[in-house]
Design a protein around this motif. Structure first.
Motif, PDB file in Angstrom:
ATOM      1  N   ILE A 183      41.263  39.195  49.585  1.00 21.78           N
ATOM      2  CA  ILE A 183      42.185  39.995  48.721  1.00 21.78           C
ATOM      3  C   ILE A 183      42.611  38.824  47.704  1.00 21.78           C
TER       4      ILE A 183
ATOM      5  N   VAL B 267      42.064  39.023  43.694  1.00 22.67           N
ATOM      6  CA  VAL B 267      43.200  39.042  42.770  1.00 22.67           C
ATOM      7  C   VAL B 267      43.036  37.860  41.874  1.00 22.67           C
TER       8      VAL B 267
ATOM      9  N   ILE C 210      51.433  39.210  46.290  1.00 19.97           N
ATOM     10  CA  ILE C 210      50.233  40.157  46.385  1.00 19.97           C
ATOM     11  C   ILE C 210      50.454  41.248  47.586  1.00 19.97           C
TER      12      ILE C 210
ATOM     13  N   ASP D 166      48.409  44.624  49.320  1.00 22.81           N
ATOM     14  CA  ASP D 166      47.369  45.476  49.471  1.00 22.81           C
ATOM     15  C   ASP D 166      47.509  46.441  50.427  1.00 22.81           C
TER      16      ASP D 166
ATOM     17  N   SER E 171      47.280  45.140  44.751  1.00 22.58           N
ATOM     18  CA  SER E 171      45.854  45.186  44.607  1.00 22.58           C
ATOM     19  C   SER E 171      45.004  46.862  44.903  1.00 22.58           C
TER      20      SER E 171
ATOM     21  N   SER F 128      46.171  44.514  40.044  1.00 21.17           N
ATOM     22  CA  SER F 128      45.034  44.054  39.955  1.00 21.17           C
ATOM     23  C   SER F 128      43.869  45.220  40.730  1.00 21.17           C
TER      24      SER F 128
ATOM     25  N   ASP G 268      39.976  43.566  44.379  1.00 23.64           N
ATOM     26  CA  ASP G 268      40.636  43.613  45.719  1.00 23.64           C
ATOM     27  C   ASP G 268      39.799  42.929  46.646  1.00 23.64           C
TER      28      ASP G 268
END
Length: 305
Positions: free
Chosen positions: A115, A119, A131, A133, A206, A287, A290
């Motif tokens: 990930i 990104v 970040i 996700d 993400s 973003s 991913d």
């Protein structure tokens, strides 16, 4: 070379096919299917028969596309639902025998690394960032800056897991929300410690739920043509409040909210609200790259090194 990446997510299976050259990565085909591998019994660590069959059918279709594009390298990556399922290894074996797909089951830490690579390729990482996700089975957190990754961790607090465990009312009740927040309190202590240590100033979401947030807030946004976008924090909080207060039927009528996320977006909003509050971050961005793009980046690096 032509490379294909399959992301076997808890909710959705993705296929991306790209041409990799010295000049970079060019996506030439992509698709996804709402397989819902975690349907019904994700917290019992079981892939139910209906989901198992949907998954194999999706992979058979993906393999036809891979053959059509004469792909040189295939990386099929399995994450939370398969790595935690008691019958996950059976699914991996069935994917090989029935669909011709070799699956690599990765750890949560490896998932976070991919990930981060994805990104980072967007150029969205400016200062110290967190970040996030949000998957169906797990949620990954990475603290980083443009120079590299400082800290990473995967937690089993995916939207499908929390929805099945705690989402028992329509709209979601204060009691259910409190139960989720109590669970996050218990699970995310190490994330809070890491945020206190590294002091990230920006949250980068993400793909997934964050694409939904961004698309609902700006209906002119073409998510297929961008790699990153800012999300206005005040507008996000208004949207989050509306999503959490709405009924299932009301969300079904909301523009730019796909059916797969009609209920899970509520959980995603609760998790995001919690993280923003716990970290003290007051800037948020999207973003669209991913795990899938991170795996493509890794393939590209191995080819050019």
């Amino acid at each position: 070379m032509i490379a294909a990446v399959i992301d076997l997510g808890t909710n959705t299976f993705h296929l991306v096919i790209a041409k990799i050259t010295a000049d970079g990565i060019q996506v030439i085909y992509k698709t996804n299917l709402p397989v819902k591998l975690g349907e019904g019994r994700i917290n019992d660590n079981i892939i139910i028969p209906e989901a198992y069959a949907r998954g194999l059918q999706a992979l058979q279709g993906f393999n036809r596309e891979i053959e059509k594009y004469q792909v040189d390298v295939v990386k099929a990556i399995a994450t939370s639902a398969i790595r935690s399922a008691a019958n996950g290894s059976n699914f991996v074996n069935s994917a090989k025998s029935d669909a011709g797909i070799d699956i690599e089951v990765i750890t949560g830490d490896k998932e976070a690394e991919y990930i981060f690579k994805g990104v980072k390729a967007t150029g969205a990482i400016k200062g110290t960032c967190l970040i996030m996700d949000i998957g169906g089975g797990s949620t990954e957190f990475i603290i980083c800056n443009p120079d590299g990754l400082h800290w990473k961790k995967s937690y089993d607090i995916g939207a499908a897991r929390l929805m099945q465990a705690y989402f028992h009312s329509d709209p979601i009740s204060d009691k259910d929300q409190s139960a989720i927040r109590d669970h996050l309190d218990k699970e995310l202590g190490t994330l809070k410690t890491a945020c206190n240590t590294y002091r990230p100033t920006q949250l980068i979401g993400s793909a997934g739920a964050f694409e939904t947030f961004a698309g609902m807030l700006d209906q002119q946004l073409d998510l297929n043509k961008i790699s990153t976008a800012d999300i206005d924090l005040q507008n996000y909080h208004t949207l989050s409040k509306n999503l959490i207060a709405s009924t299932h039927a009301e969300r079904e009528q909301m523009p730019d909210l796909i059916s797969l996320r009609v209920d899970m977006i509520v959980i995603a909003a609760i998790i995001t609200d919690y993280v923003l509050e716990a970290s003290g971050i007051n800037s948020i961005s999207l973003s669209t790259y991913d795990l899938k793009m991170g795996v493509l980046q890794a393939i590209s690096e191995s080819e050019t090194s």
